[in-house]
Write an enzyme that holds these catalytic residues in place. Structure first.
Site, PDB file in Angstrom:
ATOM      1  N   GLY A 112       1.001  -1.136  -0.398  1.00 42.92           N
ATOM      2  CA  GLY A 112       0.248   0.127   0.064  1.00 42.92           C
ATOM      3  C   GLY A 112       0.523   1.040  -0.647  1.00 42.92           C
ATOM      4  O   GLY A 112       2.293   1.440  -0.597  1.00 42.92           O
ATOM      5  N   ASN A 113       0.188   2.064   0.159  1.00 44.08           N
ATOM      6  CA  ASN A 113       0.755   4.151   0.104  1.00 44.08           C
ATOM      7  C   ASN A 113       1.462   3.777  -1.270  1.00 44.08           C
ATOM      8  O   ASN A 113       2.869   4.262  -1.254  1.00 44.08           O
ATOM      9  CB  ASN A 113       2.014   3.688   1.485  1.00 44.08           C
ATOM     10  CG  ASN A 113       2.229   5.627   1.627  1.00 44.08           C
ATOM     11  OD1 ASN A 113       3.743   5.975   1.715  1.00 44.08           O
ATOM     12  ND2 ASN A 113       1.578   6.403   2.055  1.00 44.08           N
ATOM     13  N   LEU A 114       0.938   3.639  -1.890  1.00 41.42           N
ATOM     14  CA  LEU A 114       0.978   3.633  -3.626  1.00 41.42           C
ATOM     15  C   LEU A 114       1.457   5.124  -3.761  1.00 41.42           C
ATOM     16  O   LEU A 114       0.585   6.031  -3.651  1.00 41.42           O
ATOM     17  CB  LEU A 114      -0.375   3.037  -4.226  1.00 41.42           C
ATOM     18  CG  LEU A 114      -0.840   2.212  -4.065  1.00 41.42           C
ATOM     19  CD1 LEU A 114      -1.718   1.249  -5.138  1.00 41.42           C
ATOM     20  CD2 LEU A 114       0.062   1.015  -3.692  1.00 41.42           C
ATOM     21  N   HIS A 115       2.325   4.480  -4.743  1.00 33.86           N
ATOM     22  CA  HIS A 115       2.667   5.919  -5.863  1.00 33.86           C
ATOM     23  C   HIS A 115       2.733   6.097  -7.141  1.00 33.86           C
ATOM     24  O   HIS A 115       2.517   4.777  -7.252  1.00 33.86           O
ATOM     25  CB  HIS A 115       4.629   6.687  -4.744  1.00 33.86           C
ATOM     26  CG  HIS A 115       5.619   5.593  -4.498  1.00 33.86           C
ATOM     27  ND1 HIS A 115       5.479   4.575  -5.408  1.00 33.86           N
ATOM     28  CD2 HIS A 115       5.778   4.685  -2.993  1.00 33.86           C
ATOM     29  CE1 HIS A 115       7.267   4.109  -4.895  1.00 33.86           C
ATOM     30  NE2 HIS A 115       6.390   4.069  -3.643  1.00 33.86           N
ATOM     31  N   HIS A 168       4.796   2.279  -7.806  1.00 32.49           N
ATOM     32  CA  HIS A 168       3.645   0.762  -8.215  1.00 32.49           C
ATOM     33  C   HIS A 168       2.767   1.072  -8.939  1.00 32.49           C
ATOM     34  O   HIS A 168       2.481   0.026  -9.689  1.00 32.49           O
ATOM     35  CB  HIS A 168       2.841   0.894  -6.381  1.00 32.49           C
ATOM     36  CG  HIS A 168       3.246   1.293  -5.500  1.00 32.49           C
ATOM     37  ND1 HIS A 168       3.935   1.816  -4.319  1.00 32.49           N
ATOM     38  CD2 HIS A 168       3.990   0.065  -4.991  1.00 32.49           C
ATOM     39  CE1 HIS A 168       4.698   1.732  -3.268  1.00 32.49           C
ATOM     40  NE2 HIS A 168       4.564   0.151  -3.421  1.00 32.49           N
ATOM     41  N   LYS A 209      13.884  -1.304  -7.863  1.00 25.41           N
ATOM     42  CA  LYS A 209      14.648  -1.134  -6.599  1.00 25.41           C
ATOM     43  C   LYS A 209      14.657  -1.673  -6.062  1.00 25.41           C
ATOM     44  O   LYS A 209      15.514  -1.533  -4.555  1.00 25.41           O
ATOM     45  CB  LYS A 209      13.650   0.000  -6.262  1.00 25.41           C
ATOM     46  CG  LYS A 209      13.144   0.456  -4.960  1.00 25.41           C
ATOM     47  CD  LYS A 209      13.390   1.744  -5.018  1.00 25.41           C
ATOM     48  CE  LYS A 209      13.815   2.784  -3.084  1.00 25.41           C
ATOM     49  NZ  LYS A 209      13.447   1.573  -2.285  1.00 25.41           N
ATOM     50  N   GLN A 222      15.520  -8.480  -3.554  1.00 30.15           N
ATOM     51  CA  GLN A 222      14.214  -8.544  -3.251  1.00 30.15           C
ATOM     52  C   GLN A 222      13.517  -9.287  -4.417  1.00 30.15           C
ATOM     53  O   GLN A 222      13.294 -10.679  -4.194  1.00 30.15           O
ATOM     54  CB  GLN A 222      13.090  -8.117  -2.651  1.00 30.15           C
ATOM     55  CG  GLN A 222      11.561  -8.373  -3.139  1.00 30.15           C
ATOM     56  CD  GLN A 222      10.814  -7.066  -2.182  1.00 30.15           C
ATOM     57  OE1 GLN A 222      10.723  -7.509  -0.879  1.00 30.15           O
ATOM     58  NE2 GLN A 222      10.166  -6.599  -2.663  1.00 30.15           N
TER      59      GLN A 222
HETATM   60  O1  PAF Z   1       7.962  -5.027  -2.277  1.00 33.87           O
HETATM   61  C1  PAF Z   1       7.314  -4.756  -1.145  1.00 33.87           C
HETATM   62  O2  PAF Z   1       6.246  -3.863  -0.946  1.00 33.87           O
HETATM   63  C2  PAF Z   1       6.614  -6.123   0.100  1.00 33.87           C
HETATM   64  O3  PAF Z   1       8.249  -6.626   0.099  1.00 33.87           O
HETATM   65  C3  PAF Z   1       5.707  -7.604  -0.955  1.00 33.87           C
HETATM   66  C4  PAF Z   1       6.773  -8.081  -2.201  1.00 33.87           C
HETATM   67  C5  PAF Z   1       4.152  -6.878  -1.111  1.00 33.87           C
HETATM   68  C6  PAF Z   1       5.912  -8.520   0.529  1.00 33.87           C
HETATM   69  O4  PAF Z   1       5.171  -8.300   1.156  1.00 33.87           O
END
Ligand code: PAF
Length: 280
Positions: free
Chosen positions: A27-30, A33, A146, A150
Site C-alpha cells: 500500500g501507500n501507492l506512488h 507502484h 528498486k 528482493q
Molecule cells: O516490496 C514490497 O512491497 C513487499 O516486500 C512485498 C513484495 C509486497 C511483500 O510484502
C-alpha cells in the site's frame, strides 16, 4: 474494481482466469507502484493487486506500526489504472494461525546486504509472496528493481519451487532529482528530502568507476562513496558492488570479463532508511 478481503472471495473472483498478472504491495501507492500495474497489464489479463502490510518481514525495531496506511487513496489509484481485483486481506485472513512453515532463502543470497542488516526480512518476504501466489495463482508477477535483492530472491524462489509464475522486473521510477520513489520517502523532513538524491548521485560515481577501473579501483570508489555519505551526515549500512547474477562480490576476472555488476546501497538519513541501486 472489485475489492476482496478473503482468500475464498478472491478465488471465486479469479476462477477460470489463466493469465492473471499480479502486483503485490504493502500500500501507500506512488507512481512507482502504478508503473508496476501498467507493466502487469502488458504481461497478463486481468491485473490483480494486493495490499497487505506483512508483519512477518518487519523486525521488532522496524516501522510496522507507523508504516503509512492510505487504503482509500490507494483504491482510487488502482481503480484509475484499471486493476480488476484488489486483494486486501487483514492479518487474521493471511495468518489465521502462527505461520510456522516459512521459506528460507539460501544464506549467500538472503543473509547478505539487506539480509545482514534486517535479519529475517527475506524469510518474511518470501513466505508472504509464496502464500500470495498460492492465493492468486498468477501467470506473471511484477516486482520493482528498486528492491533488487528482493527481486533476485523471489526469482530464484519461483525457479526452485517450479512455480508457474513468470517473475517480471520493472525499472525503478525516480523523482526529477533522481531520488528513487519509495513509500518511506514520506518520512523525510524537508531538509532530508533535499539531501536524499545524494544517495543516487554517489551510486552513479561508483558506476562510472566500474566502467573505468580494475577491481581495486571499484572497491575504492564504493568506499569513497560511503565516506562522502558519512561526511554529509548519512549513516550508511552498506555501499557495495556485486555481480548481478548472484549478488556475490566480483572477482578480478569478473571485472576483466565485464561481468554485469550492480551497485547497491542502504543508508540512514535521520530516522529514515533509504535503499537504492544502479546496474553498471
Ligand atoms: O516490496 C514490497 O512491497 C513487499 O516486500 C512485498 C513484495 C509486497 C511483500 O510484502
Amino acid at each position: 474494481m472489485k475489492i476482496v478481503t478473503t482468500i475464498e472471495e478472491l478465488r471465486g473472483q479469479l476462477r477460470g482466469q489463466l493469465r492473471t498478472a499480479f502486483v503485490p504491495t504493502m500500500g501507500n501507492l506512488h507512481e512507482g507502484h502504478l508503473s508496476l500495474m501498467r507493466l502487469a497489464a502488458k504481461h497478463g489479463d486481468p491485473v490483480v493487486a494486493s495490499i497487505f502490510v506483512n508483519r512477518l518481514q518487519f523486525g521488532p525495531k522496524d516501522d510496522f506500526d507507523r508504516y503509512p496506511r492510505t487504503f482509500r487513496g490507494d483504491c482510487d489509484k488502482l481503480e484509475a489504472e484499471g486493476v480488476y481485483v484488489l486483494f486486501a486481506p487483514d492479518e487474521r485472513e493471511m495468518y489465521p494461525e502462527p505461520q510456522e512453515y516459512r521459506v528460507d532463502p539460501p544464506r549467500a543470497l538472503g543473509d547478505v546486504l539487506e539480509g545482514e542488516f534486517r535479519p529475517g526480512f527475506f524469510v518474511g518476504v518470501t513466505t508472504v509472496v509464496l502464500k500470495l501466489f498460492s492465493c492468486v495463482q498468477p501467470s506473471a508477477a511484477i516486482f520493482g528493481k528498486k528492491d533488487y535483492q528482493q527481486l533476485m530472491i523471489l526469482r530464484r524462489m519461483a525457479r526452485q519451487f517450479a512455480l508457474p509464475t513468470q517473475i517480471v522486473a520493472a525499472e525503478t521510477v525516480r523523482a526529477d532529482d533522481g531520488l528513487a520513489l519509495s513509500s518511506r520517502n514520506g518520512y523525510l523532513s524537508t531538509d532530508e528530502r533535499a539531501e536524499a538524491p545524494a544517495l543516487q548521485r554517489e551510486l552513479r560515481h561508483v558506476v562510472e568507476a566500474i566502467a573505468a577501473s580494475s577491481l581495486d579501483g571499484i572497491v575504492r570508489a564504493a568506499d569513497d562513496a560511503r565516506r562522502r555519505l558519512v561526511e554529509r551526515g548519512w549513516r550508511p549500512d552498506y555501499v557495495s558492488v556485486r555481480r548481478r547474477a548472484d549478488l556475490a562480490p566480483p572477482e578480478p576476472q569478473d571485472v576483466e570479463r565485464k561481468e554485469p555488476l550492480v551497485v547497491l546501497a542502504a543508508a540512514w538519513l535521520g530516522g529514515t532508511r533509504l535503499i537504492d541501486n544502479l546496474e553498471a
